[in-house]
Design a protein around this motif. Structure first.
Motif: not given
Length: 191
Positions: A153-176
């Motif tokens: 999950y990543e934060l949507d700043g204006p709404t102060k809610t989390y947006a799903p950014a994916g469901i990851v199996r196997g290998v997790l590659d994230r830039p943040v």
């Protein structure tokens, strides 16, 4: 009915405050504060859960840039009446020896590894509370066929809610919150 020990009685009508946790030496290890109520981890943790905390912590530490630390099982003081204890915290704050909690503005990522006892809190209550506190990244780790699956999950700043950014199996590659490459299946030894 068993009489409650004095230390379990809230000190005020509206319940406990975040600072009260540091003055409850009799409280069980892994005591959280949610909406002014003490929450205890009552059931024993499974080896899968504890091993995953250890290996994921080491993986995050190995990839963290300078100035970023990883803490295990400390609390985050979200506000006066909430001080949850996630499994892992990635933070910009110093890891002082006497530290017992972190401020939300110092937390980059919170990781909760779901157990039967924590599932509802991790998926709903903490998801909302961490977002409202402004914590930018939240991972919920579930078990699927003995392997970890990460709900990102990543934060949507204006709404102060989390947006799903994916469901990851196997290998997790994230830039943040910083570039991460995690072999999820490698975190748990195969039997």
């Amino acid at each position: 009915m068993t009489v409650l020990p004095d230390w379990m009685r809230p000190p005020r009508a509206e319940g406990w405050y975040a600072d009260d946790l540091d003055h409850l030496p009799e409280a069980p290890r892994h005591t959280e504060l949610i909406d002014g109520a003490l929450v205890f981890m009552m059931s024993p943790q499974r080896v899968w859960h504890m091993h995953l905390i250890d290996t994921l912590k080491q993986t995050l530490i190995a990839q963290a840039p300078p100035g970023i630390g990883v803490a295990r099982e400390l609390t985050i003081r979200l506000d006066k009446r909430n001080r949850p204890e996630p499994d892992l915290i990635v933070t910009t704050a110093s890891l002082d020896w006497d530290r017992t909690w972190f401020a939300p503005e110092d937390v980059l990522l919170v990781v909760e590894i779901v157990s039967l006892e924590s599932a509802h809190r991790d998926r709903t209550v903490k998801l909302r509370k961490y977002a409202e506190a402004g914590i930018p990244h939240y991972w919920i780790v579930e078990e699927e066929n003995a392997a970890p699956v990460v709900h990102v999950y990543e934060l949507d700043g204006p709404t102060k809610t989390y947006a799903p950014a994916g469901i990851v199996r196997g290998v997790l590659d994230r830039p943040v919150p910083f570039p991460l490459h995690v072999d999820l299946n490698g975190l748990i030894p195969r039997r």
